[in-house]
Enzyme design. Sequence first.
Site, mmCIF file in Angstrom:
data_model
loop_
_atom_site.group_PDB
_atom_site.id
_atom_site.type_symbol
_atom_site.label_atom_id
_atom_site.label_comp_id
_atom_site.label_asym_id
_atom_site.label_seq_id
_atom_site.Cartn_x
_atom_site.Cartn_y
_atom_site.Cartn_z
ATOM 1 N N CYS A 17 0.881 -1.199 -0.007
ATOM 2 C CA CYS A 17 0.023 -0.030 -0.002
ATOM 3 C C CYS A 17 0.991 1.235 0.005
ATOM 4 O O CYS A 17 0.355 2.284 -0.520
ATOM 5 C CB CYS A 17 -0.842 0.089 1.013
ATOM 6 S SG CYS A 17 -1.766 -1.378 1.324
HETATM 7 C C1 BEZ Z 1 0.735 -4.767 1.865
HETATM 8 O O1 BEZ Z 1 0.335 -3.838 1.700
HETATM 9 O O2 BEZ Z 1 1.886 -5.498 1.466
HETATM 10 C C2 BEZ Z 1 0.143 -5.720 3.233
HETATM 11 C C3 BEZ Z 1 -1.124 -5.346 3.611
HETATM 12 C C4 BEZ Z 1 -1.766 -5.798 4.539
HETATM 13 C C5 BEZ Z 1 -1.089 -7.006 5.265
HETATM 14 C C6 BEZ Z 1 0.288 -7.420 4.832
HETATM 15 C C7 BEZ Z 1 0.746 -6.773 3.776
#
Ligand code: BEZ
Length: 160
Positions: A49
């Site tokens: 994200c």
């Molecule tokens: C990510 O954006 O990589 C992510 C989001 C939620 C949990 C683990 C990783």
Amino acid sequence: MTIKPGDVIPTVTLYHMTGDGPQGLTTDDIFKGKKVAVFGLPGAFTPTCSAKHLPGYVANADALKAKGIDSIVCVSVNDVFVMGAWAKDQGSGDKVLLAADGSADLARAAGLDVDMSGQGFGTRCQRFSMVVDDGVVQSIHIDPPGTFEATSAEAMLAEL
Ligand code: BEZ
């Protein structure tokens, strides 16, 4: 049931951090009379994200607006203080509105919630993107957990 093209965005209140503190924003405030690019993700400050999803929309904000998008909104199941801190960290400024869906009201009402209790996250929002015209969903994409492709700003640009 997951929201689909032709459906109306459910009526909920989200929260946005301003210079005067947290401000409530109804879905009417966000969507009425506008063509909005909205994307959701599992969490502020999480790896994909922060490194790809939000930065892609910030970098492509002008290009999306050149293709008829009036505003760009990022939704996450985080509280408004976390979303405010993430906006500062990412320098999203007025390119992308970071909207806190802290109680997962929008995620649940749109059928976009996901149980991430196994990772200590509780209820979160799936990674999605939508184009919404005057409150009506025009298109929606969802990236399955652990993936990032269909919901990127680049994919939305290619589709517009
Ligand atoms: C990510 O954006 O990589 C992510 C989001 C939620 C949990 C683990 C990783």
